[in-house]
Design a protein around this motif. Structure first.
Motif, PDB file in Angstrom:
ATOM      1  N   GLY A   1       0.700  -1.096   0.058  1.00  0.00           N
ATOM      2  CA  GLY A   1      -0.004  -0.086   0.024  1.00  0.00           C
ATOM      3  C   GLY A   1       0.880   1.233   0.171  1.00  0.00           C
ATOM      4  O   GLY A   1       0.512   2.326  -0.798  1.00  0.00           O
ATOM      5  N   GLY A   2       1.925   1.287   0.833  1.00  0.00           N
ATOM      6  CA  GLY A   2       2.801   2.508   0.849  1.00  0.00           C
ATOM      7  C   GLY A   2       3.503   2.652  -0.500  1.00  0.00           C
ATOM      8  O   GLY A   2       3.648   3.695  -0.954  1.00  0.00           O
ATOM      9  N   PHE A   3       4.131   1.481  -0.972  1.00  0.00           N
ATOM     10  CA  PHE A   3       4.780   1.560  -2.283  1.00  0.00           C
ATOM     11  C   PHE A   3       3.543   2.051  -3.316  1.00  0.00           C
ATOM     12  O   PHE A   3       4.068   2.856  -4.275  1.00  0.00           O
ATOM     13  CB  PHE A   3       5.291   0.289  -2.606  1.00  0.00           C
TER      14      PHE A   3
ATOM     15  N   THR B   1       2.108  10.155   4.184  1.00  0.00           N
ATOM     16  CA  THR B   1       1.573  10.135   5.231  1.00  0.00           C
ATOM     17  C   THR B   1       3.031  10.602   6.183  1.00  0.00           C
ATOM     18  O   THR B   1       4.255  10.542   5.559  1.00  0.00           O
ATOM     19  CB  THR B   1       1.078   8.960   5.895  1.00  0.00           C
ATOM     20  N   LYS B   2       2.769  11.033   7.618  1.00  0.00           N
ATOM     21  CA  LYS B   2       4.139  11.011   8.217  1.00  0.00           C
ATOM     22  C   LYS B   2       4.914   9.770   8.167  1.00  0.00           C
ATOM     23  O   LYS B   2       6.309   9.849   8.448  1.00  0.00           O
ATOM     24  CB  LYS B   2       3.786  11.386   9.756  1.00  0.00           C
ATOM     25  N   LYS B   3       4.121   8.604   8.702  1.00  0.00           N
ATOM     26  CA  LYS B   3       4.943   7.257   8.526  1.00  0.00           C
ATOM     27  C   LYS B   3       5.665   7.009   7.368  1.00  0.00           C
ATOM     28  O   LYS B   3       6.867   6.410   7.406  1.00  0.00           O
ATOM     29  CB  LYS B   3       3.817   6.214   8.968  1.00  0.00           C
ATOM     30  N   LEU B   4       5.009   7.498   6.249  1.00  0.00           N
ATOM     31  CA  LEU B   4       5.527   6.960   5.051  1.00  0.00           C
ATOM     32  C   LEU B   4       6.604   7.815   4.686  1.00  0.00           C
ATOM     33  O   LEU B   4       7.823   7.168   4.291  1.00  0.00           O
ATOM     34  CB  LEU B   4       4.610   7.039   3.894  1.00  0.00           C
ATOM     35  N   GLU B   5       6.707   9.164   5.140  1.00  0.00           N
ATOM     36  CA  GLU B   5       7.832  10.050   4.759  1.00  0.00           C
ATOM     37  C   GLU B   5       8.965   9.373   5.767  1.00  0.00           C
ATOM     38  O   GLU B   5      10.074   9.464   5.191  1.00  0.00           O
ATOM     39  CB  GLU B   5       7.304  11.693   5.413  1.00  0.00           C
ATOM     40  N   ARG B   6       8.575   8.958   6.925  1.00  0.00           N
ATOM     41  CA  ARG B   6       9.563   8.694   7.850  1.00  0.00           C
ATOM     42  C   ARG B   6      10.425   7.235   7.240  1.00  0.00           C
ATOM     43  O   ARG B   6      11.488   7.172   7.265  1.00  0.00           O
ATOM     44  CB  ARG B   6       9.277   8.308   9.225  1.00  0.00           C
ATOM     45  N   ASN B   7       9.570   6.223   6.804  1.00  0.00           N
ATOM     46  CA  ASN B   7      10.208   5.236   6.284  1.00  0.00           C
ATOM     47  C   ASN B   7      11.218   5.437   5.127  1.00  0.00           C
ATOM     48  O   ASN B   7      12.103   4.960   4.785  1.00  0.00           O
ATOM     49  CB  ASN B   7       9.179   4.490   5.588  1.00  0.00           C
ATOM     50  N   LEU B   8      10.604   6.435   4.156  1.00  0.00           N
ATOM     51  CA  LEU B   8      11.353   6.649   3.040  1.00  0.00           C
ATOM     52  C   LEU B   8      12.741   7.440   3.452  1.00  0.00           C
ATOM     53  O   LEU B   8      13.862   6.936   2.904  1.00  0.00           O
ATOM     54  CB  LEU B   8      10.813   7.647   2.223  1.00  0.00           C
ATOM     55  N   ARG B   9      12.729   8.326   4.493  1.00  0.00           N
ATOM     56  CA  ARG B   9      13.951   8.799   4.866  1.00  0.00           C
ATOM     57  C   ARG B   9      14.973   7.863   5.470  1.00  0.00           C
ATOM     58  O   ARG B   9      16.297   7.646   5.275  1.00  0.00           O
ATOM     59  CB  ARG B   9      13.845  10.172   5.869  1.00  0.00           C
TER      60      ARG B   9
END
Length: 147
Positions: free
Chosen positions: A99-101, A111-119
């Motif tokens: 879903g995130g991908f 989302t904040k979580k997805l941004e954090r995961n990417l970083r």
């Protein structure tokens, strides 16, 4: 996708996830474990789905079974969302969740979580990338690394 292409993709993913292919390596930061760096929560869900006792999921043969099931589900999700199958897209779905991908590939608001995961999934020198360029930088980095 033929078996040889699939095997090449899996080898690239292993090289990225554990570098050595070690079945007993643990990421101290995330808690991910093994050759494929599977998160314990994901392992629990797939162990249940595959009738593997949770206490046995870390055994190499069970890690292989779980990873193949994750890959199969991710490939199915990628196809359903019209995303071409490649080492990059399979890795992205594995690392960010299907879903995130999909949200990343469809340029949806992060989302904040997805941004954090990417970083977290970038080298330190790229982690400070401005939010407006983050997806582009993440895609370029991993497409090149998995080419």
């Amino acid at each position: 996708m033929n078996q040889q292409t699939f095997d090449t993709i899996v080898k690239k993913l292993i090289k990225v996830e554990s570098t050595t292919g070690d079945y007993h390596i643990r990421n101290k930061k995330s808690g991910a474990y093994g050759r494929y760096q599977i998160m314990p929560k994901t392992a629990r869900a797939y162990a249940k789905k595959l009738n593997i006792p949770y206490r046995e999921w870390k055994q190499p043969r069970n890690q292989d079974r779980i990873f193949k099931a994750i890959l199969k589900d991710n490939v199915r999700a990628l196809k359903r969302n019209g995303i071409k199958i490649s080492a990059f897209t399979i890795y992205g779905a594995h690392q960010q969740g299907a879903g995130g991908f999909n949200a990343i590939m469809k340029n949806k608001k992060l989302t904040k979580k997805l941004e954090r995961n990417l970083r977290y999934n970038l080298p330190k020198k790229l982690r400070k990338t401005h939010r407006s360029r983050l997806v582009m930088v993440w895609k370029a980095y991993w497409q090149e690394k998995l080419a």
